[in-house]
Write an enzyme that holds these catalytic residues in place. Structure first.
Site, PDB file in Angstrom:
ATOM      1  CD  GLN A  97      72.846   6.067  71.740  1.00  0.00           C
ATOM      2  OE1 GLN A  97      74.114   5.798  71.885  1.00  0.00           O
ATOM      3  NE2 GLN A  97      72.539   6.602  70.391  1.00  0.00           N
TER       4      GLN A  97
ATOM      5  CG  ASP B 169      77.753  11.128  74.745  1.00  0.00           C
ATOM      6  OD1 ASP B 169      78.503  11.167  73.787  1.00  0.00           O
ATOM      7  OD2 ASP B 169      76.391  11.175  74.719  1.00  0.00           O
TER       8      ASP B 169
ATOM      9  CE  LYS C  92      77.570   5.768  70.762  1.00  0.00           C
ATOM     10  NZ  LYS C  92      76.477   6.627  70.989  1.00  0.00           N
TER      11      LYS C  92
END
Ligand code: NAP
Length: 282
Positions: free
Chosen positions: A99, A122, A55
């Site tokens: 994450q 996200d 990423k």
């Protein structure tokens, strides 16, 4: 039977990233600044490290800033929440990615819900999920949104289709089901306590593999002409669907790798850019 159509996530993700790159260069000229994605990694899970690095590399390639915050495995929920609140308040941070998965002793839901809605690029907090479930505008969880973009790109009409989603995680199976429902599919969301998975799958027009078990969904459980969406990514470069044998039965499929995976990153970057554009309109 005709050869199946490959739903090429690599190709589509490259197109999306190319567009983002162009927009970022315009923003740089216009505002003298670009979006910044903050990534929080808790612990040292090797796969998570690889995903985070991918990423960060993608941000750099497009001219977007990234900031990595690494916290040790023993981090408490409280400490993680403080870190997220600092990022919420930081004017230079456009979007925040925590994450997944975090170490088990951390309250992941509370951590996700600490991320400000406008920085939830996200698409993982409960507000975003609520909006999504009501068919309202929100940041979307990146993997299911990537799948929806592929379905749109290849002009697959979901209306009236019987979709069986295998898995109900909050980042994948559950939002995937809501998104397909929104497109008027008839959705069956299955999980580890589901009975007769095989007979449900045998009726499916479209199967989403989001179970986290290598090649778990067998070709004998599929009807001819089924559409196969494999969100899984396991050791040995295999997904959650037995694609080797499934390919001869299906009409469309996402390859592993090169299907859903690259789309996830493209959506994350796109939503980070969108968050920046909402903050700095025009
Ligand atoms: P997860 O949180 O472990 O969830 C797995 C889901 O599968 C759970 O809902 C579980 O049910 C269900 N399940 C387990 N065994 C089952 C069975 N025998 N029959 C039916 N359902 C069963 O996994 P996840 O985070 O959603 O990830 C799923 C897969 O997607 C993994 O392979 C992961 O690597 C991949 N993934 C890929 C990307 C990407 O960028 N490509 C992103 C995220 C995830 P219960 O709820 O009952 O436990």
């Amino acid at each position: 039977m005709k050869s199946p159509v490959i739903l090429d996530g690599k190709k589509l993700s490259e197109k999306i990233k190319e567009d983002i790159k162009k927009e970022i260069s315009i923003l740089q000229k216009k505002f003298g600044k670009v979006p910044t994605l903050a990534t929080v990694l808790v612990g040292s899970d090797p796969s998570s490290k690889v995903y985070v690095q991918m990423k960060i590399n993608a941000c750099q390639k497009l001219g977007m800033n990234s900031k990595l915050i690494e916290l040790p495995e023993k981090t408490s929920t409280e400490k993680l929440l403080i870190t997220l609140e600092e990022l919420n308040e930081d004017e230079n941070i456009t979007g925040i990615l925590l994450q997944h998965p975090v170490p088990k002793k951390i309250d992941e839901r509370l951590a996700f819900d600490t991320i400000l809605n406008e920085k939830d690029v996200d698409g993982v907090n409960s507000h975003s999920f609520g909006k999504l479930s009501m068919g309202e505008r929100s940041f979307k969880p990146c993997t299911p949104e990537g799948i929806m973009l592929l379905i749109e790109e290849y002009k697959i009409n979901l209306e009236g289709k019987l979709v069986v989603v295998v898995g109900r995680s909050p980042i994948l199976g559950k939002p995937m089901s809501m998104m397909m429902l929104e497109k008027n599919a008839t959705v069956v969301m299955t999980h580890s306590k589901t009975k007769n998975l095989k007979s449900l799958l045998q009726q499916a027009d479209l199967i989403v593999g989001a179970v986290g078990k290598p090649e778990y969904i067998k070709s004998e459980w599929m009807k001819d002409g089924v559409i196969l969406i494999d969100a899984g990514y396991n050791k040995g470069n295999v997904g959650d669907i037995d694609l080797k044998n499934g390919i001869s039965k299906c009409s469309h499929y996402t390859p592993v790798p090169g299907g859903v995976g690259p789309m996830t990153i493209a959506v994350l970057l796109k939503q980070t850019l969108d968050a920046f554009k909402i903050k700095f309109p025009n």
